[in-house]
Scaffold this motif. Sequence first.
Motif, PDB file in Angstrom:
ATOM      1  N   GLU A  22       9.943   2.217   9.192  1.00  0.00           N
ATOM      2  CA  GLU A  22       9.891   1.374   7.992  1.00  0.00           C
ATOM      3  C   GLU A  22      10.612   2.085   6.848  1.00  0.00           C
ATOM      4  N   LYS A  23      11.514   1.391   6.230  1.00  0.00           N
ATOM      5  CA  LYS A  23      12.151   1.917   5.021  1.00  0.00           C
ATOM      6  C   LYS A  23      11.320   1.407   3.848  1.00  0.00           C
ATOM      7  N   ARG A  24      10.843   2.332   3.022  1.00  0.00           N
ATOM      8  CA  ARG A  24      10.022   1.965   1.880  1.00  0.00           C
ATOM      9  C   ARG A  24      10.592   2.596   0.627  1.00  0.00           C
ATOM     10  N   ASP A  25      10.396   1.915  -0.483  1.00  0.00           N
ATOM     11  CA  ASP A  25      10.771   2.513  -1.761  1.00  0.00           C
ATOM     12  C   ASP A  25       9.802   3.637  -2.054  1.00  0.00           C
ATOM     13  N   LEU A  26      10.327   4.799  -2.366  1.00  0.00           N
ATOM     14  CA  LEU A  26       9.491   5.948  -2.679  1.00  0.00           C
ATOM     15  C   LEU A  26       9.565   6.223  -4.170  1.00  0.00           C
ATOM     16  N   LYS A  71       2.995   9.940  -4.709  1.00  0.00           N
ATOM     17  CA  LYS A  71       3.164   8.554  -4.294  1.00  0.00           C
ATOM     18  C   LYS A  71       1.755   7.960  -4.336  1.00  0.00           C
ATOM     19  N   ARG A 101      -1.067   2.800  13.078  1.00  0.00           N
ATOM     20  CA  ARG A 101       0.345   3.019  12.747  1.00  0.00           C
ATOM     21  C   ARG A 101       0.994   4.032  13.682  1.00  0.00           C
ATOM     22  N   ARG A 115      -0.926  -0.672   3.073  1.00  0.00           N
ATOM     23  CA  ARG A 115      -0.201   0.589   3.265  1.00  0.00           C
ATOM     24  C   ARG A 115      -0.419   1.576   2.124  1.00  0.00           C
ATOM     25  N   ASP A 116      -1.580   1.491   1.468  1.00  0.00           N
ATOM     26  CA  ASP A 116      -1.854   2.387   0.338  1.00  0.00           C
ATOM     27  C   ASP A 116      -2.896   3.453   0.667  1.00  0.00           C
ATOM     28  N   ASP A 163      13.316   6.663   6.166  1.00  0.00           N
ATOM     29  CA  ASP A 163      11.895   6.291   6.177  1.00  0.00           C
ATOM     30  C   ASP A 163      11.094   7.403   5.519  1.00  0.00           C
ATOM     31  N   MET A 164       9.796   7.192   5.376  1.00  0.00           N
ATOM     32  CA  MET A 164       8.944   8.184   4.723  1.00  0.00           C
ATOM     33  C   MET A 164       8.891   9.493   5.502  1.00  0.00           C
TER      34      MET A 164
END
Length: 192
Positions: A22-26, A71, A101, A115-116, A163-164
């Motif tokens: 998963e590509k997430r905004d960091l 984060k 996951r 996802r938090d 990804d993260m």
Amino acid sequence: MTTPRPPRRPDVTTVEIVGGIEKRDLFLVDHDPAWAGRFTEHERRIRDALGPAAVQVEHIGSTSVPGLAAKPILDVLVTVEDITAEEDYLAPLLAAGYVLRVREPAHRLVRTPGRDVHVHVLEVGAPAAEDYLLFRDRLRSHPDERELYEQTKRDLVDQDWSDMNAYADAKTDVIAGIKDRARSAGAPEEPA
């Protein structure tokens, strides 16, 4: 001292990332004192779901360190007697609303659908579990280490990561150095 029970079955030998990369905004935010309360809510939820199967439930990661930008994702460590006995912890965690996951050797990760919150499940006495606590306690008690780690994260967070996990991997050398200094210093000190 009790002897650990042998695992019920062999552990997995591959890494399964449910849902793929998963590509997430960091991004980082200033420390939020409310994170401690959110951890307490999830600790209760986990203990209610697992009962005595949850040997230890600890707030780990950057959100567990007062004064450290992070984060806005809580990390929780849960230790169990046997990581291969997924029936003791995985089904109850899924029933409590977490989703699987990652399944990999010696580690399972469930998280909230939003996802938090990431819940890391490891065996009692696993070196990785001890490392999470060592790192957390070092950052809590050493402002210079906390500043180094925060600056490292700030330097990395704006880069483009696939990804993260790639972002996390980029912090490895700094984290290893902090843990090495903590081991060299011996027992953790009281938080500063």
